[in-house]
Structures are given as C-alpha cells and as structure tokens.
Scaffold this motif. Structure first.
Motif, PDB file in Angstrom:
ATOM      1  N   ASN A 272      50.125 -37.376  -4.269  1.00 38.12           N
ATOM      2  CA  ASN A 272      50.160 -36.112  -3.566  1.00 38.12           C
ATOM      3  C   ASN A 272      51.596 -35.794  -3.179  1.00 38.12           C
ATOM      4  OD1 ASN A 272      49.822 -34.121  -1.336  1.00 38.12           O
ATOM      5  ND2 ASN A 272      47.656 -34.541  -1.703  1.00 38.12           N
ATOM      6  N   VAL A 273      52.043 -34.595  -3.512  1.00 39.46           N
ATOM      7  CA  VAL A 273      53.396 -34.158  -3.180  1.00 39.46           C
ATOM      8  C   VAL A 273      53.302 -33.177  -2.020  1.00 39.46           C
ATOM      9  CG1 VAL A 273      55.482 -32.994  -4.003  1.00 39.46           C
ATOM     10  CG2 VAL A 273      54.171 -34.458  -5.556  1.00 39.46           C
ATOM     11  N   MET A 274      54.025 -33.469  -0.945  1.00 39.64           N
ATOM     12  CA  MET A 274      54.101 -32.566   0.195  1.00 39.64           C
ATOM     13  C   MET A 274      55.443 -31.833   0.104  1.00 39.64           C
ATOM     14  SD  MET A 274      53.442 -33.348   4.214  1.00 39.64           S
ATOM     15  CE  MET A 274      55.075 -33.855   4.713  1.00 39.64           C
ATOM     16  N   LEU A 275      55.377 -30.520   0.055  1.00 39.89           N
ATOM     17  CA  LEU A 275      56.544 -29.694  -0.245  1.00 39.89           C
ATOM     18  C   LEU A 275      56.525 -28.436   0.594  1.00 39.89           C
ATOM     19  CD1 LEU A 275      58.819 -28.743  -2.333  1.00 39.89           C
ATOM     20  CD2 LEU A 275      56.908 -27.884  -3.699  1.00 39.89           C
ATOM     21  N   ARG A 276      57.701 -28.041   1.087  1.00 38.15           N
ATOM     22  CA  ARG A 276      57.835 -26.776   1.806  1.00 38.15           C
ATOM     23  C   ARG A 276      58.767 -25.865   1.032  1.00 38.15           C
ATOM     24  NH1 ARG A 276      60.735 -23.423   4.623  1.00 38.15           N
ATOM     25  NH2 ARG A 276      59.847 -22.309   6.368  1.00 38.15           N
ATOM     26  N   LEU A 277      58.339 -24.610   0.873  1.00 37.28           N
ATOM     27  CA  LEU A 277      59.171 -23.580   0.255  1.00 37.28           C
ATOM     28  C   LEU A 277      59.034 -22.283   1.031  1.00 37.28           C
ATOM     29  CD1 LEU A 277      58.503 -23.928  -3.609  1.00 37.28           C
ATOM     30  CD2 LEU A 277      60.620 -24.439  -2.411  1.00 37.28           C
ATOM     31  N   SER A 278      59.973 -21.390   0.815  1.00 39.83           N
ATOM     32  CA  SER A 278      59.878 -20.058   1.409  1.00 39.83           C
ATOM     33  C   SER A 278      58.827 -19.247   0.650  1.00 39.83           C
ATOM     34  CB  SER A 278      61.231 -19.347   1.325  1.00 39.83           C
ATOM     35  OG  SER A 278      61.542 -19.048  -0.022  1.00 39.83           O
ATOM     36  N   ASP A 279      58.307 -18.215   1.291  1.00 42.55           N
ATOM     37  CA  ASP A 279      57.348 -17.335   0.620  1.00 42.55           C
ATOM     38  C   ASP A 279      57.974 -16.710  -0.625  1.00 42.55           C
ATOM     39  OD1 ASP A 279      55.208 -17.777   2.365  1.00 42.55           O
ATOM     40  OD2 ASP A 279      55.851 -16.167   3.721  1.00 42.55           O
ATOM     41  N   ASP A 280      59.253 -16.345  -0.537  1.00 41.77           N
ATOM     42  CA  ASP A 280      59.940 -15.764  -1.693  1.00 41.77           C
ATOM     43  C   ASP A 280      59.966 -16.730  -2.871  1.00 41.77           C
ATOM     44  OD1 ASP A 280      60.427 -13.404  -0.324  1.00 41.77           O
ATOM     45  OD2 ASP A 280      62.496 -13.928   0.196  1.00 41.77           O
ATOM     46  N   SER A 281      60.234 -18.006  -2.599  1.00 39.47           N
ATOM     47  CA  SER A 281      60.265 -19.006  -3.669  1.00 39.47           C
ATOM     48  C   SER A 281      58.881 -19.207  -4.274  1.00 39.47           C
ATOM     49  CB  SER A 281      60.810 -20.331  -3.146  1.00 39.47           C
ATOM     50  OG  SER A 281      62.167 -20.198  -2.797  1.00 39.47           O
ATOM     51  N   PHE A 282      57.866 -19.300  -3.423  1.00 42.88           N
ATOM     52  CA  PHE A 282      56.503 -19.441  -3.942  1.00 42.88           C
ATOM     53  C   PHE A 282      56.153 -18.247  -4.841  1.00 42.88           C
ATOM     54  CE2 PHE A 282      55.286 -22.356  -0.262  1.00 42.88           C
ATOM     55  CZ  PHE A 282      55.034 -23.454  -1.061  1.00 42.88           C
ATOM     56  N   GLN A 283      56.473 -17.039  -4.389  1.00 45.32           N
ATOM     57  CA  GLN A 283      56.108 -15.841  -5.148  1.00 45.32           C
ATOM     58  C   GLN A 283      56.893 -15.734  -6.457  1.00 45.32           C
ATOM     59  OE1 GLN A 283      53.399 -14.037  -4.642  1.00 45.32           O
ATOM     60  NE2 GLN A 283      53.086 -15.556  -3.023  1.00 45.32           N
ATOM     61  N   LYS A 284      58.123 -16.212  -6.452  1.00 50.30           N
ATOM     62  CA  LYS A 284      58.945 -16.201  -7.668  1.00 50.30           C
ATOM     63  C   LYS A 284      58.281 -17.024  -8.772  1.00 50.30           C
ATOM     64  CE  LYS A 284      63.599 -17.297  -9.285  1.00 50.30           C
ATOM     65  NZ  LYS A 284      64.918 -17.806  -8.894  1.00 50.30           N
ATOM     66  N   ALA A 285      57.740 -18.183  -8.420  1.00 52.97           N
ATOM     67  CA  ALA A 285      57.137 -19.082  -9.396  1.00 52.97           C
ATOM     68  C   ALA A 285      55.677 -18.745  -9.690  1.00 52.97           C
ATOM     69  CB  ALA A 285      57.232 -20.519  -8.895  1.00 52.97           C
ATOM     70  N   TYR A 286      55.014 -18.086  -8.771  1.00 53.66           N
ATOM     71  CA  TYR A 286      53.562 -17.882  -8.801  1.00 53.66           C
ATOM     72  C   TYR A 286      53.006 -17.433 -10.158  1.00 53.66           C
ATOM     73  CZ  TYR A 286      49.039 -16.775  -6.600  1.00 53.66           C
ATOM     74  OH  TYR A 286      47.716 -16.738  -6.235  1.00 53.66           O
ATOM     75  N   PRO A 287      53.552 -16.404 -10.796  1.00 54.32           N
ATOM     76  CA  PRO A 287      52.954 -15.932 -12.058  1.00 54.32           C
ATOM     77  C   PRO A 287      52.965 -16.966 -13.190  1.00 54.32           C
ATOM     78  CG  PRO A 287      54.510 -14.314 -11.202  1.00 54.32           C
ATOM     79  CD  PRO A 287      54.673 -15.556 -10.386  1.00 54.32           C
ATOM     80  N   SER A 288      53.891 -17.901 -13.154  1.00 55.72           N
ATOM     81  CA  SER A 288      54.010 -18.870 -14.246  1.00 55.72           C
ATOM     82  C   SER A 288      53.216 -20.159 -13.997  1.00 55.72           C
ATOM     83  CB  SER A 288      55.476 -19.224 -14.471  1.00 55.72           C
ATOM     84  OG  SER A 288      55.989 -19.963 -13.377  1.00 55.72           O
ATOM     85  N   LEU A 289      52.479 -20.223 -12.899  1.00 53.58           N
ATOM     86  CA  LEU A 289      51.779 -21.449 -12.504  1.00 53.58           C
ATOM     87  C   LEU A 289      50.296 -21.394 -12.869  1.00 53.58           C
ATOM     88  CD1 LEU A 289      53.424 -21.785  -8.978  1.00 53.58           C
ATOM     89  CD2 LEU A 289      54.068 -23.003 -11.074  1.00 53.58           C
ATOM     90  N   THR A 290      49.682 -22.562 -12.970  1.00 53.33           N
ATOM     91  CA  THR A 290      48.254 -22.635 -13.264  1.00 53.33           C
ATOM     92  C   THR A 290      47.433 -22.113 -12.083  1.00 53.33           C
ATOM     93  OG1 THR A 290      48.056 -24.880 -12.367  1.00 53.33           O
ATOM     94  CG2 THR A 290      48.582 -24.680 -14.725  1.00 53.33           C
TER      95      THR A 290
END
Length: 134
Positions: free
Chosen positions: A77-95
């Motif tokens: 299990n990976v515990m990770l914190r990111l900004s909302d902007d970073s999450f949204q930047k990657a979101y479309p390319s993720l499963t």
C-alpha cells in the motif's frame, strides 16, 4: 489477506518486506528502484503512524516526504499526498481503480491523501505516474 507488519518489536529489513508482499514483491522491487533511480529518494524503514499502520519504507528527497510504502500480505500500500491540481492533471490517463482512489481521497488543504493498494502492474504504472508529479 493484506495483513501488515504490525509487530513493533520485530524490525523488518527490505528483504523481509518484499517477501511479505508475496507475488507482489516483484512490483515492490520495481517501485523501490523507481524511487531511488528516477526520483533520487532516500529510504528509511520506520514504524511511523501507530499499530494499525505498521512498518513501512518512507521515501524522501531533500527531507520532503514523497510517499510511504506499507508491505501487506499479497500486496503493498502506497500512502501519497498530492495537490488537487496534480491529481486532476493525471486523472484522465489513470485506470478506473486509481480514479476511484482519488475520488475517495482524504482531503488535506488544497489536495489530499490516498492509500493505494498495489496488486498488479497496472496499479504500479498508475502510482508511478502520480509519483512523477511529486
């Protein structure tokens, strides 16, 4: 399934952690190599958050926390914190699985924490995409 290393009196080494992950141990090794070779992170084995979290490998670069990796029986299990902007930047390319983890993140400031269980190569690829943003 997915039990963690919870005995604080028995300090594991990295080999113990990889073995604990079972078939996912090879993915753990790949993520560890990524963290060291690509992210240039320093690692530390620690018991940071109490008895329900257990032992983990913490990765930092220049004292900045990148992530914590908690070995689990059959996964990790990976515990990770990111900004909302970073999450949204990657979101479309993720499963879809990863998108669901982001949707359920624990909010913190202008971002949030995810606890991301890795059981296959797709999960590993997605977490590496997210870690690229750190």
């Amino acid at each position: 399934m997915y039990e963690r290393l919870l005995d604080k009196s028995i300090r594991p080494n990295i080999s113990n952690m990889i073995e604990w992950c079972g078939a996912s141990g090879i993915l753990f090794i790949e993520l560890e190599q990524f963290m060291k070779e690509v992210k240039h992170a320093q690692s530390e084995i620690r018991f940071p958050y109490g008895n329900s979290y257990g032992w983990c490998v913490t990765y930092r670069r220049n004292k900045k926390l990148l992530c914590d990796i908690f070995p689990e029986c059959g996964a990790f299990n990976v515990m990770l914190r990111l900004s909302d902007d970073s999450f949204q930047k990657a979101y479309p390319s993720l499963t879809q699985y990863t998108q669901e983890q982001i949707d359920a993140k624990y909010p913190c400031g202008s971002g949030g924490w995810i606890h991301y269980r890795i059981t296959n190569k797709e999960h590993l690829d997605d977490i590496m995409k997210l870690l690229e943003l750190k």
